[in-house]
Write an enzyme that holds these catalytic residues in place. Structure first.
Site, mmCIF file in Angstrom:
data_model
loop_
_atom_site.group_PDB
_atom_site.id
_atom_site.type_symbol
_atom_site.label_atom_id
_atom_site.label_comp_id
_atom_site.label_asym_id
_atom_site.label_seq_id
_atom_site.Cartn_x
_atom_site.Cartn_y
_atom_site.Cartn_z
ATOM 1 N N LYS A 115 0.822 -1.211 0.000
ATOM 2 C CA LYS A 115 0.000 0.000 0.000
ATOM 3 C C LYS A 115 0.852 1.256 0.000
ATOM 4 O O LYS A 115 0.558 2.218 -0.704
ATOM 5 C CB LYS A 115 -0.940 0.033 1.216
ATOM 6 C CG LYS A 115 -2.152 -0.867 1.077
ATOM 7 C CD LYS A 115 -3.203 -0.520 2.127
ATOM 8 C CE LYS A 115 -4.350 -1.526 2.093
ATOM 9 N NZ LYS A 115 -5.243 -1.402 3.247
ATOM 10 N N LYS A 198 -9.847 -11.249 -8.212
ATOM 11 C CA LYS A 198 -10.837 -11.529 -7.166
ATOM 12 C C LYS A 198 -11.909 -10.442 -7.162
ATOM 13 O O LYS A 198 -11.641 -9.300 -7.525
ATOM 14 C CB LYS A 198 -10.133 -11.698 -5.819
ATOM 15 C CG LYS A 198 -10.176 -10.531 -4.888
ATOM 16 C CD LYS A 198 -9.455 -10.827 -3.588
ATOM 17 C CE LYS A 198 -9.392 -9.551 -2.795
ATOM 18 N NZ LYS A 198 -10.131 -9.402 -1.608
ATOM 19 N N LYS A 201 -14.342 -4.714 -3.978
ATOM 20 C CA LYS A 201 -15.118 -3.472 -4.065
ATOM 21 C C LYS A 201 -14.316 -2.370 -4.726
ATOM 22 O O LYS A 201 -14.872 -1.390 -5.177
ATOM 23 C CB LYS A 201 -15.632 -3.046 -2.699
ATOM 24 C CG LYS A 201 -14.569 -2.902 -1.660
ATOM 25 C CD LYS A 201 -15.205 -2.651 -0.311
ATOM 26 C CE LYS A 201 -14.235 -2.908 0.802
ATOM 27 N NZ LYS A 201 -14.232 -4.259 1.309
#
Ligand code: ATP
Ligand code: LTN
Length: 336
Positions: A115, A198, A201
């Protein structure tokens, strides 16, 4: 009080609706585990603000996420289902654990590395760096023995174990050392338009994501348009036929039937019939869940009451662990 093994898990309030991947990969399994465990499930809003959030949206997503846990079958009188920020002990224990966590140790967390590399050092908060330590605090406050998570969280549970053992050896036996329970890989669900990634969202396009709160007609369209292949045979082959394999996994997970029996039923029928069958399975499962969620959204007072009662139950345990910790590290007890 129960004698069942204690279990802890949580999910971030990061969308208005959960999706089919969250439902099969987490909620269905949580629901099953709650009858064999003394289960704690939290909506981890303290974790959510490690990346920028709009305040009004965060509040709404927190309520909606909790409501969907309940709608999906997490029973707030059997399990303890609460909002992390309602129990201040999480942030308090995290601080203490920060002081026994190595800088290098935290720097090795792969989720942080990924990240922060994506965002750049200046845009990355110290909160994001300390994210796994807060997760350790969640788990250790409740003496949890088992922590059901996806494979991506395995390293964080390992860190939790290390911190528990370190604290115990430095200050005396205090924490239960938990174990990760890695959720079934077979329960991983892929995007209907892009069955190699996958279902997430944060996907670029929403057309391959089935939301728990989608209207039945929208769900039907998304499934009927799911990407498949050209050989027309309903059979499981993850590499060669990722689209059909994904649909078979969804069908099997929601119907409780084996993949083989579904392959047999649709032998020689083609993809159209198979997809129609799947639409029925998904809509039958989701329609009542969606209705319960909408009923809970319509009565926020009732939802808030449930969350408050559950936070009280959680606080009692968390406060007692925190008091023990404060005592062990040598904080002066405040006189009454
Ligand atoms: P993001 O898109 O931000 O990565 P997400 O949609 O993957 O989020 P998380 O909040 O990371 O969802 O995960 C919540 C829970 O749902 C976790 O237990 C995770 O393992 C599970 N989960 C998420 N996506 C899937 C998926 N596609 N298949 C199975 N389980 C999933
Ligand atoms: N980091 C986890 C969410 C999470 C969690 C926890 C899971 C926060 N605290 C404690 C298990 C136990 C995630 O992103 N899925």
């Amino acid at each position: 009080m129960t004698n069942l093994p204690r279990l802890y898990s949580g999910m971030q309030p990061s969308a208005d609706s959960l999706h089919l991947g969250n439902y099969i990969g987490a909620l269905l399994q949580w629901k099953e585990l709650q009858s064999t465990h003394d289960a704690f499930f939290s909506v981890v809003d303290l974790h959510a603000i490690t990346v920028a959030q709009d305040p009004a949206e965060l509040r709404e997503k927190t309520r909606r996420t909790a409501a969907q846990y309940i709608a999906a079958g997490i029973d707030p009188s059997a399990s303890t289902l609460y909002v992390q920020s309602h129990v201040p002990a999480h942030a308090q224990l995290a601080w203490v654990l920060n002081t026994i966590t190595g800088f290098g140790e935290a720097s090795r967390m792969t989720q942080f590395k990924d990240k922060s590399a994506r965002q750049g050092a200046e845009a990355t908060s110290v909160g994001l760096f300390a994210y796994p330590v807060l997760m350790a605090a969640d788990i250790l406050l409740y003496d949890a023995e088992v922590v059901p998570v996806g494979d991506d969280q395995r390293q964080h549970v390992e860190l939790t174990r290390d911190l528990a053992e370190r604290f115990n050896s430095r200050y005396g036996d205090t924490f239960v050392v938990p174990q990760a329970m890695i959720l079934k890989e077979s329960a991983r669900i892929y995007d209907l338009q892009n069955p190699e990634s996958k279902m997430s969202k944060s996907a670029e396009s929403g057309s391959g994501i089935v939301w728990l709160l989608d209207e039945p007609e929208v769900t039907r369209k998304k499934i009927m348009r799911a990407v498949t292949d050209t050989d027309g045979v309903v059979s499981f082959d993850r590499q060669g036929k990722p689209g059909i394999s994904n649909l078979l996994v969804i069908y099997s997970a929601l119907s409780g039937r084996s993949i083989e029996s579904i392959e047999l039923e649709y032998e020689g029928t083609g993809y159209g019939d198979f997809k129609k069958g799947l639409v029925e399975v998904v809509v039958d499962e989701f329609a009542p869940v969606r209705q319960r969620a909408l009923d809970l959204f319509a009565d926020p007072g009732e939802l808030d009451r449930i969350l408050a009662a559950n936070a009280d139950r959680a606080s009692e345990i968390a406060e007692s662990t925190l008091a023990k910790v404060y005592d062990r590290v040598g904080f002066l007890r405040r006189s009454r």
